[in-house]
Design a protein around this motif. Structure first.
Motif: not given
Lengths: 260, 361
Positions: A96, A104, A107, A118-121, A123, B224, B228-230, B233-234, B236
């Motif tokens: 990552l 981590l 977020e 949409l729970r977008a982080t 960035r 997506y 694009r979401t936490a 990432r988790h 990965y």
């Protein structure tokens, strides 16, 4: 002394079967100081540190953070209380990016519809924050905040882990052997980092086997022996060989040491 | 011993004094000393999806070289897209699992049992499609949950768990379906919705099944979520270094469980597409699809060791398999050479992954 300790441990006991790792151990950390913890292998210092960072639950005894009794059920609980730990393994995810690693497990979401539904982080915010924190600690030899951590050198990885801890710690930072895996030049850089973190007002617990490093940055040295605090010494008043002698039991601690 | 200097900085250790003469940058990269091969390795490490795209381009060139007229014909493109449809969907589910360093050998039979459940309920038992269809999807998710629960609760290796459920679900399919195939005519009479993904639209001369669009939609949604979401990432992080993920506060067991459920659900969606693709509900259709899905994922550059890979890679991987099969068959070679070519691709892809991963060592 009028200053109250930020963290105190009283009479901590931890047994593993018939082995007593912590034997009624006391511990005090004062605001703004770097307290080194040294001790021979098997003295129980890592158990003590794990009890403070929540990885081990003591059988008995009391931990107070800012005067209040706390009991951490996990490292996450300790983290939420404001205690950040830089593990010896660094606990970074190699594939990552730097920004992803900084955040981590916590977020930030984007504001509005994208984040809520949409729970977008967020960035953009993550990248800005990561860059800012690395800048504060003078780590901007790292060019690209989106490059994977595994492309960094050992010292740079340590820098990312320290920056993460310093960025999120509200009460104190624990650093476990931060220079153990590093070369001479990178160690020097990390020691400067530790002092930078201290300058920002965060107290630091430093676990290290490297006596020159300990004596260079520590304000006080907690010597751990046989599962308890043997004494606390002032690095300016004690020589390295004396500290090692005390730690290994070759020399009795000085009588006035508790006042240090 | 150290003494504080006037600036507040502690003095350097004696042995470090010489460092003043050393360079001040912390471990800069030695770019200038890299060979061309090392540069390529670095580049591929930074942009791992390049490889499958290059291989796809090579496959297309090969196809054109073999038979330019027929390879680029509308009917051939239609065939390739149709072949990729179901494999691609399964590959997306499989990618999620493989990103966590796991594997799902049962994903193919989960797909089949989901399609059989939808079909028997909706066509033979007269259950309204609006109930039968969601029950089929639920069936996939439930079997995924069983896989995930065995992996996380009993701490069993995913390979063994899904090898077991592969057999068990295979047996259940035979038992529940009574080895009967439901024909297109019955489906169209009772529950036409179930074969909808096999209906075609013409884009120019190329006929494209609705399932291909379904594939693209599912791919976009999962892409997506992963990037694009936490949660993504988790996923990965869990595959990359589980211990580090746990220390960062990630509930890795919850992530693992969810990934198997997710994969089972996507397998059930693939089951829906399968009905349209085969034109029937057959307990024996798509038997080898689990291996095909792993092939697509691996050729698409996703690492079997977890933490590295992408949905786009898997889509391209599925296309590569389709294109190479088409090229080999247009060359007039026996079908066995298709299998041969795919086998070579798999081994080359994994060898390449190993080489790229060594960049950080």
């Amino acid at each position: 002394m009028s200053v109250e300790p930020i963290l105190t441990c009283r009479q901590l006991v931890k047994r593993y079967g018939r082995v007593t790792a912590l034997d009624h151990c006391d511990f005090d950390l004062y605001p703004g100081e770097i307290l080194a913890v040294i001790g021979d292998n098997g003295a129980g210092k890592s158990t003590l540190i794990k009890a403070i960072c929540g990885a081990v639950i003591p059988d008995s005894g009391e931990i107070r953070l800012g005067g209040e009794v706390v009991s951490f059920s996990s490292p996450i609980a300790a983290r939420e209380a404001g205690i950040e730990t830089v593990y010896q393994t660094l606990a970074l995810s190699p594939a990552l990016s730097i920004a992803d690693n900084m955040f981590l497990g916590r977020e930030p979401r984007m504001p509005g519809f994208m984040g809520q539904w949409l729970r977008a982080t967020d960035r953009g915010r993550m990248a800005r924050f990561a860059r800012e924190k690395l800048n504060e600690l003078g780590l901007m030899t790292i060019q690209n905040i989106h490059q994977p951590v595994e492309t960094l050198s050992g010292g740079q990885r340590q820098g990312v882990a320290v920056a993460r801890a310093a960025a999120f710690a509200k009460r104190l930072v624990i650093m476990d052997e931060p220079t153990a895996a590093l070369g001479v030049k990178e160690s020097r850089r990390v020691l400067e980092l530790i002092l930078d973190v201290k300058k920002r007002g965060l107290p630091i617990i430093l676990i290290s086997h490297n006596m020159p490093h300990v004596f260079e940055v520590a304000d006080r040295i907690h010597i751990h022996r046989l599962g308890r605090r043997l004494t606390v010494v002032d690095p300016k008043a004690v020589t390295m060989s004396d500290a090692v002698a005390m730690m290994t039991g070759a020399m009795a601690p000085p009588m006035q040491a508790e006042a240090a | 011993m150290s003494e504080a200097t006037p600036t507040g900085r502690p003095a350097q250790q004696e042995f470090e004094k010489v460092l003043a003469g050393a360079t001040t940058s912390v471990a800069s990269f030695d770019e200038e000393r890299l060979t061309l091969l090392q540069r390529l390795q670095r580049f591929l490490h930074a942009y791992p999806t390049t490889v499958p795209f290059v291989v796809l381009a090579l496959g297309l060139l090969l196809g054109v070289a073999v038979n330019p007229h027929r390879f680029t014909s509308a009917s051939n493109l239609s065939t390739v897209l149709t072949q990729v449809m179901v494999t691609g969907l399964l590959g997306i589910g499989q990618t999620l699992v493989i990103l966590t360093a796991g594997i799902d050998l049962s994903i193919g039979v989960i797909m089949v049992i989901s399609s059989v459940v939808m079909g028997r309920l909706g066509v033979l038992d007269g259950v309204p499609t609006i109930i039968a269809f969601p029950l089929g999807l639920l069936c996939g998710a439930v079997f995924g949950y069983v896989n995930g629960a065995l992996v996380t609760r009993l701490k069993m290796p995913p390979f063994i768990v899904t090898l077991g459920t592969l057999s068990i679900i295979g047996a259940l399919i035979t038992f529940y379906s009574r080895s009967e195939t439901i024909g297109m005519q019955d489906i169209d009479e009772q529950a036409p919705f179930l074969s909808l993904m096999g209906d075609q639209v013409a884009i120019g001369d190329v006929r494209v099944m609705w399932g291909t669009f379904l594939l693209l939609i599912v791919a976009a949604v999962v892409w997506y979520i992963l990037t694009r979401t936490a949660y993504g990432r988790h996923v990965y992080a869990t595959g990359d270094d589980p211990e580090a993920a746990r220390l960062a506060g990630i509930d890795t067991d919850r992530i693992l469980l969810s990934v198997y459920v997710f994969a089972g659900f996507i397998a059930a969606i693939a089951g829906w597409a399968l009905i349209g693709r085969v034109g029937a509900i057959s307990p024996t259709a798509g038997e080898n699809m689990n291996l095909n899905s792993i092939t697509a994922v691996v050729i698409g550059g996703t690492s079997l060791f977890g933490g590295r890979g992408s949905i786009i890679g898997t889509l391209v991987g599925a296309l590569i398999v389709g294109v190479f099969r088409s090229a080999v068959s247009l060359a007039g070679l026996d079908v066995l050479w298709q299998e041969f070519a795919i086998g070579v691709l798999i081994i080359v892809a994994v060898a390449l992954d190993q080489w790229i991963r060594r960049v950080s060592k």
